[in-house]
Design a protein around this motif. Structure first.
Motif, mmCIF file in Angstrom:
data_model
loop_
_atom_site.group_PDB
_atom_site.id
_atom_site.type_symbol
_atom_site.label_atom_id
_atom_site.label_comp_id
_atom_site.label_asym_id
_atom_site.label_seq_id
_atom_site.Cartn_x
_atom_site.Cartn_y
_atom_site.Cartn_z
ATOM 1 N N ALA A 145 -7.770 -1.006 1.488
ATOM 2 C CA ALA A 145 -6.434 -0.402 1.527
ATOM 3 C C ALA A 145 -5.561 -0.953 0.399
ATOM 4 O O ALA A 145 -4.831 -0.201 -0.263
ATOM 5 N N ASP A 146 -5.642 -2.264 0.147
ATOM 6 C CA ASP A 146 -4.883 -2.869 -0.959
ATOM 7 C C ASP A 146 -5.321 -2.297 -2.303
ATOM 8 O O ASP A 146 -4.497 -2.073 -3.188
ATOM 9 N N TYR A 147 -6.627 -2.073 -2.457
ATOM 10 C CA TYR A 147 -7.160 -1.510 -3.701
ATOM 11 C C TYR A 147 -6.568 -0.123 -3.957
ATOM 12 O O TYR A 147 -6.048 0.151 -5.041
ATOM 13 N N LEU A 148 -6.631 0.768 -2.958
ATOM 14 C CA LEU A 148 -6.090 2.114 -3.128
ATOM 15 C C LEU A 148 -4.579 2.063 -3.304
ATOM 16 O O LEU A 148 -4.019 2.779 -4.148
ATOM 17 N N LYS A 149 -3.920 1.211 -2.552
ATOM 18 C CA LYS A 149 -2.469 1.061 -2.672
ATOM 19 C C LYS A 149 -2.084 0.694 -4.104
ATOM 20 O O LYS A 149 -1.182 1.294 -4.688
ATOM 21 N N ALA A 150 -2.793 -0.260 -4.690
ATOM 22 C CA ALA A 150 -2.501 -0.681 -6.065
ATOM 23 C C ALA A 150 -2.720 0.469 -7.046
ATOM 24 O O ALA A 150 -1.916 0.662 -7.963
ATOM 25 N N LYS A 151 -3.785 1.224 -6.861
ATOM 26 C CA LYS A 151 -4.065 2.353 -7.763
ATOM 27 C C LYS A 151 -2.964 3.404 -7.673
ATOM 28 O O LYS A 151 -2.524 3.936 -8.694
ATOM 29 N N LEU A 152 -2.525 3.717 -6.460
ATOM 30 C CA LEU A 152 -1.493 4.745 -6.291
ATOM 31 C C LEU A 152 -0.118 4.263 -6.747
ATOM 32 O O LEU A 152 0.654 5.027 -7.326
ATOM 33 N N ILE A 206 0.701 -0.181 4.205
ATOM 34 C CA ILE A 206 -0.562 -0.279 4.949
ATOM 35 C C ILE A 206 -0.217 -0.558 6.403
ATOM 36 O O ILE A 206 0.563 -1.463 6.706
ATOM 37 N N LYS A 207 -0.789 0.243 7.288
ATOM 38 C CA LYS A 207 -0.562 0.109 8.724
ATOM 39 C C LYS A 207 -1.873 -0.267 9.397
ATOM 40 O O LYS A 207 -2.932 0.184 8.981
ATOM 41 N N GLU A 208 -1.785 -1.063 10.428
ATOM 42 C CA GLU A 208 -2.996 -1.438 11.152
ATOM 43 C C GLU A 208 -3.467 -0.305 12.053
ATOM 44 O O GLU A 208 -4.662 -0.105 12.236
ATOM 45 N N LYS A 209 -2.533 0.468 12.603
ATOM 46 C CA LYS A 209 -2.903 1.588 13.472
ATOM 47 C C LYS A 209 -1.799 2.634 13.445
ATOM 48 O O LYS A 209 -0.741 2.427 12.863
ATOM 49 N N GLY A 210 -2.062 3.756 14.082
ATOM 50 C CA GLY A 210 -1.072 4.820 14.163
ATOM 51 C C GLY A 210 -1.286 5.884 13.103
ATOM 52 O O GLY A 210 -2.209 5.812 12.299
#
Length: 161
Positions: A66-73, A83-87
């Motif tokens: 999730a951190d990897y995709l977050k950084a790319k976006l 980033i959320k753990e659930k929901g």
């Protein structure tokens, strides 16, 4: 001479029509590497807005992906990601048993409501993220991009052959 001219004109016309047909059929194809085992193209679009949420589906081991995709976006497109753990989330990562147990296999499903990447393992999840990035317009990887990015509804089932 006129007969030859008409034949050349007819040949040119037929070539033009076949080229147009080839181009039209390729516009609905998805070109990513490696080629997915199965692809279904749906109707509609998913739009990445300025704020994007990524869910790790109660699996803390997926935070790295999730951190990897977050950084790319964020770095490439200037989007604000959380980033959320659930929901509910715009992008959802899931590790669960798939019918295809090939290492690296994943299912990437894009609907008008969310993007879901499901895999047997972390390797498949990273492969799914790579495929997702290839489906996005190239502008999203640069510092100059639009605020809204659409992606046609897609379902990929891949086990990197």
């Amino acid at each position: 001479m006129k007969n030859i001219s008409y034949k050349l004109l007819l040949l040119f016309f037929l070539f033009s029509v076949s080229t147009c047909k080839l181009h039209a059929s390729n516009s609905d194809r998805i070109f990513i590497i490696p080629t997915p085992r199965q692809t279904e193209i749906g109707k509609g679009y998913f739009s990445l807005k300025q704020k994007v949420s990524i869910s790790v589906s109660n699996n803390k081991s997926l935070y790295g992906a999730a951190d990897y995709l977050k950084a790319k976006l964020e770095n490439g497109a200037g989007l604000k990601c959380s980033i959320k753990e659930k929901g509910k989330a715009d992008i959802v990562f899931k590790i669960m048993k798939l019918k295809d147990e090939t290492p690296g296999a994943y299912i990437l499903a894009v609907t008008n409501k969310q993007i879901t990447i499901t895999s047997n393992n972390y390797q498949g999840l990273i492969s799914g993220i790579s495929s997702l990035r290839q489906l996005l317009p190239p502008e999203i990887e640069s510092e100059f991009c639009k605020n809204d990015t659409d992606r046609k509804s897609t379902r990929l089932n891949s086990s990197h052959e």
